[in-house]
Design a protein around this motif. Sequence first.
Motif, PDB file in Angstrom:
ATOM      1  N   SER A 134      34.741 -10.871 -39.934  1.00  0.00           N
ATOM      2  CA  SER A 134      34.084 -12.040 -41.243  1.00  0.00           C
ATOM      3  C   SER A 134      34.908 -10.982 -42.754  1.00  0.00           C
ATOM      4  CB  SER A 134      33.775 -12.878 -41.414  1.00  0.00           C
ATOM      5  OG  SER A 134      31.789 -11.987 -41.275  1.00  0.00           O
ATOM      6  N   GLU A 135      33.877 -10.671 -42.548  1.00  0.00           N
ATOM      7  CA  GLU A 135      34.028  -9.775 -43.948  1.00  0.00           C
ATOM      8  C   GLU A 135      35.372  -9.555 -44.618  1.00  0.00           C
ATOM      9  OE1 GLU A 135      31.809  -9.246 -46.569  1.00  0.00           O
ATOM     10  OE2 GLU A 135      30.611 -10.843 -44.928  1.00  0.00           O
ATOM     11  N   VAL A 136      35.666  -8.638 -42.989  1.00  0.00           N
ATOM     12  CA  VAL A 136      36.918  -7.849 -43.711  1.00  0.00           C
ATOM     13  C   VAL A 136      38.341  -9.432 -43.588  1.00  0.00           C
ATOM     14  CG1 VAL A 136      39.484  -7.407 -42.032  1.00  0.00           C
ATOM     15  CG2 VAL A 136      36.968  -6.345 -41.518  1.00  0.00           C
ATOM     16  N   ARG A 137      38.297 -10.395 -43.058  1.00  0.00           N
ATOM     17  CA  ARG A 137      39.414 -11.890 -43.657  1.00  0.00           C
ATOM     18  C   ARG A 137      38.882 -12.287 -45.102  1.00  0.00           C
ATOM     19  NH1 ARG A 137      36.209 -14.241 -38.405  1.00  0.00           N
ATOM     20  NH2 ARG A 137      38.235 -13.017 -36.907  1.00  0.00           N
ATOM     21  N   LYS A 138      38.038 -11.775 -45.145  1.00  0.00           N
ATOM     22  CA  LYS A 138      37.494 -11.780 -47.233  1.00  0.00           C
ATOM     23  C   LYS A 138      38.588 -11.132 -48.010  1.00  0.00           C
ATOM     24  CE  LYS A 138      32.540 -13.557 -46.528  1.00  0.00           C
ATOM     25  NZ  LYS A 138      31.647 -13.463 -46.521  1.00  0.00           N
ATOM     26  N   LEU A 139      38.349  -9.653 -47.310  1.00  0.00           N
ATOM     27  CA  LEU A 139      39.693  -9.143 -48.323  1.00  0.00           C
ATOM     28  C   LEU A 139      41.253  -9.311 -48.066  1.00  0.00           C
ATOM     29  CD1 LEU A 139      36.897  -6.222 -47.596  1.00  0.00           C
ATOM     30  CD2 LEU A 139      37.105  -7.906 -49.744  1.00  0.00           C
ATOM     31  N   ILE A 140      41.228  -9.601 -47.425  1.00  0.00           N
ATOM     32  CA  ILE A 140      43.138  -9.413 -46.882  1.00  0.00           C
ATOM     33  C   ILE A 140      43.811 -10.389 -46.828  1.00  0.00           C
ATOM     34  CG2 ILE A 140      42.452  -7.726 -44.922  1.00  0.00           C
ATOM     35  CD1 ILE A 140      42.813  -9.475 -42.688  1.00  0.00           C
ATOM     36  N   SER A 141      45.065 -10.723 -46.931  1.00  0.00           N
ATOM     37  CA  SER A 141      45.910 -12.016 -46.740  1.00  0.00           C
ATOM     38  C   SER A 141      47.006 -10.951 -45.700  1.00  0.00           C
ATOM     39  CB  SER A 141      46.938 -11.602 -47.875  1.00  0.00           C
ATOM     40  OG  SER A 141      47.468 -12.704 -47.705  1.00  0.00           O
ATOM     41  N   TYR A 142      47.369 -11.907 -44.420  1.00  0.00           N
ATOM     42  CA  TYR A 142      48.417 -11.075 -43.460  1.00  0.00           C
ATOM     43  C   TYR A 142      49.937 -12.153 -43.883  1.00  0.00           C
ATOM     44  CZ  TYR A 142      50.213 -10.741 -39.013  1.00  0.00           C
ATOM     45  OH  TYR A 142      51.052 -10.528 -37.307  1.00  0.00           O
ATOM     46  N   LEU A 143      50.968 -11.703 -43.857  1.00  0.00           N
ATOM     47  CA  LEU A 143      51.832 -12.246 -43.632  1.00  0.00           C
ATOM     48  C   LEU A 143      52.698 -11.859 -41.962  1.00  0.00           C
ATOM     49  CD1 LEU A 143      53.973 -14.311 -44.668  1.00  0.00           C
ATOM     50  CD2 LEU A 143      54.513 -12.322 -45.790  1.00  0.00           C
ATOM     51  N   THR A 191      40.968  -2.290 -27.738  1.00  0.00           N
ATOM     52  CA  THR A 191      40.618  -2.304 -26.144  1.00  0.00           C
ATOM     53  C   THR A 191      39.628  -0.661 -26.360  1.00  0.00           C
ATOM     54  OG1 THR A 191      42.052  -2.226 -25.914  1.00  0.00           O
ATOM     55  CG2 THR A 191      41.705  -1.125 -23.920  1.00  0.00           C
ATOM     56  N   SER A 192      40.320  -0.015 -26.851  1.00  0.00           N
ATOM     57  CA  SER A 192      39.138   1.169 -27.250  1.00  0.00           C
ATOM     58  C   SER A 192      39.602   1.648 -29.125  1.00  0.00           C
ATOM     59  CB  SER A 192      38.983   2.259 -26.826  1.00  0.00           C
ATOM     60  OG  SER A 192      40.270   3.247 -26.447  1.00  0.00           O
ATOM     61  N   GLY A 193      38.552   2.600 -29.249  1.00  0.00           N
ATOM     62  CA  GLY A 193      39.207   2.999 -31.420  1.00  0.00           C
ATOM     63  C   GLY A 193      38.093   2.757 -32.050  1.00  0.00           C
ATOM     64  N   GLU A 194      38.371   2.794 -32.791  1.00  0.00           N
ATOM     65  CA  GLU A 194      37.362   2.342 -34.322  1.00  0.00           C
ATOM     66  C   GLU A 194      39.057   2.006 -35.303  1.00  0.00           C
ATOM     67  OE1 GLU A 194      33.964   3.671 -37.131  1.00  0.00           O
ATOM     68  OE2 GLU A 194      35.123   5.195 -35.464  1.00  0.00           O
ATOM     69  N   VAL A 195      38.955   0.767 -36.033  1.00  0.00           N
ATOM     70  CA  VAL A 195      39.487   0.355 -37.157  1.00  0.00           C
ATOM     71  C   VAL A 195      38.310  -0.124 -38.513  1.00  0.00           C
ATOM     72  CG1 VAL A 195      41.570  -1.264 -37.872  1.00  0.00           C
ATOM     73  CG2 VAL A 195      41.231  -0.044 -35.443  1.00  0.00           C
ATOM     74  N   LYS A 197      33.629  -5.577 -35.637  1.00  0.00           N
ATOM     75  CA  LYS A 197      31.666  -5.483 -35.796  1.00  0.00           C
ATOM     76  C   LYS A 197      31.599  -6.878 -37.312  1.00  0.00           C
ATOM     77  CE  LYS A 197      30.263  -2.123 -33.963  1.00  0.00           C
ATOM     78  NZ  LYS A 197      29.893  -0.516 -34.179  1.00  0.00           N
ATOM     79  N   ASP A 198      32.619  -6.502 -37.674  1.00  0.00           N
ATOM     80  CA  ASP A 198      32.610  -6.990 -39.545  1.00  0.00           C
ATOM     81  C   ASP A 198      34.072  -8.526 -39.759  1.00  0.00           C
ATOM     82  OD1 ASP A 198      30.424  -5.707 -39.695  1.00  0.00           O
ATOM     83  OD2 ASP A 198      30.830  -4.014 -40.223  1.00  0.00           O
ATOM     84  N   ILE A 238      44.551  -4.793 -37.172  1.00  0.00           N
ATOM     85  CA  ILE A 238      44.025  -5.099 -38.110  1.00  0.00           C
ATOM     86  C   ILE A 238      43.469  -5.880 -39.133  1.00  0.00           C
ATOM     87  CG2 ILE A 238      44.076  -3.815 -41.245  1.00  0.00           C
ATOM     88  CD1 ILE A 238      45.390  -1.376 -39.649  1.00  0.00           C
ATOM     89  N   SER A 239      44.225  -6.905 -39.122  1.00  0.00           N
ATOM     90  CA  SER A 239      44.093  -8.483 -39.529  1.00  0.00           C
ATOM     91  C   SER A 239      42.640  -9.228 -38.537  1.00  0.00           C
ATOM     92  CB  SER A 239      45.091  -9.263 -39.496  1.00  0.00           C
ATOM     93  OG  SER A 239      46.147  -9.008 -39.968  1.00  0.00           O
ATOM     94  N   THR A 240      42.071  -8.611 -37.722  1.00  0.00           N
ATOM     95  CA  THR A 240      41.507  -9.541 -37.199  1.00  0.00           C
ATOM     96  C   THR A 240      41.761 -10.288 -36.232  1.00  0.00           C
ATOM     97  OG1 THR A 240      39.962 -10.870 -38.222  1.00  0.00           O
ATOM     98  CG2 THR A 240      39.210  -8.955 -39.038  1.00  0.00           C
ATOM     99  N   LEU A 241      42.944  -9.924 -35.726  1.00  0.00           N
ATOM    100  CA  LEU A 241      43.992 -11.226 -34.686  1.00  0.00           C
ATOM    101  C   LEU A 241      43.575 -10.915 -33.168  1.00  0.00           C
ATOM    102  CD1 LEU A 241      46.298 -12.399 -37.263  1.00  0.00           C
ATOM    103  CD2 LEU A 241      43.943 -13.447 -36.505  1.00  0.00           C
ATOM    104  N   LEU A 242      43.749  -9.693 -33.118  1.00  0.00           N
ATOM    105  CA  LEU A 242      43.771  -8.981 -31.765  1.00  0.00           C
ATOM    106  C   LEU A 242      42.415  -7.874 -31.707  1.00  0.00           C
ATOM    107  CD1 LEU A 242      47.247  -8.333 -31.210  1.00  0.00           C
ATOM    108  CD2 LEU A 242      45.608  -9.579 -30.114  1.00  0.00           C
ATOM    109  N   GLN A 243      41.963  -7.990 -30.236  1.00  0.00           N
ATOM    110  CA  GLN A 243      40.632  -7.108 -29.781  1.00  0.00           C
ATOM    111  C   GLN A 243      40.981  -5.426 -29.988  1.00  0.00           C
ATOM    112  OE1 GLN A 243      37.333  -7.512 -30.210  1.00  0.00           O
ATOM    113  NE2 GLN A 243      38.139  -9.239 -31.609  1.00  0.00           N
TER     114      GLN A 243
END
Length: 239
Positions: A73-82, A57-61, A70-71, A50-55
């Motif tokens: 860079s946009e996701v990273r603008k909205l999140i904070s990961y601890l 394998t299949s499915g949709e997030v 696909k997006d 969810i934090s875009t740090l891992l790809q």
Amino acid sequence: MNKAIEIIDLIKDFGKIRAVDGTSFDVSEGEIFGLIGPNGAGKTTILRIISTLLQVTSGEVKVFDYDVTKDASEVRKLISYLPEDAGAYKNLTGKSYLTFIAKFFGNGKKVSEIVEKGVKIASLEERINDKVDTYSKGMMRRLLVGRALMIDPKLAILDEPTSGLDVINAQEVRHIIKDSTKRGTTVLLSSHNMLEVEFLCDTIALINEGKIVEEGKPQELKKKYNATNIEEVFIGVVQ
């Protein structure tokens, strides 16, 4: 209610090991959602995806309708990961560390406002001006939670936010997390502490061996399984 997170048939493989096995769940905007399960169940893997740090394998997030692949860079603008094992620069004071991070999100007066919010959230009093290497584990965790929440992210992703803390520090961190939703932040957290999450979360999903085995509001799940707490629910589900 709008969806902050939407996960459909998520699979994540590490070589021949399947860490996440066809998982699906939604997180509604504005809620605290707990992903609960034993160590090795797949919680951290899901949070990292969810934090875009891992790809995937299949499915949709998706995060607020943005695809994490696909997006990203946009996701990273909205999140904070601890992460559970996060640290801070030990040679900086707590306040200097928050200032360093805040500069990635603003400048001038904006930085000062962010830091002020971080200082208030961390609630370290005069110790905020001491070097990080003098902090206890509880103080460090409060500083890091302050760092994660001071930018008022649309989505805060917290991996084992109270791991290793004593009762008092853990309770303070829980209050901090609760208060963040009043500022419009949605929270997704993972924990193996089922009793703690029962009191903290609006909705929980129980995960075991990479699969969601049950999901719902804590009170509803306890009633469904005639249990006094979520630990008993989990045992009832997996046995």
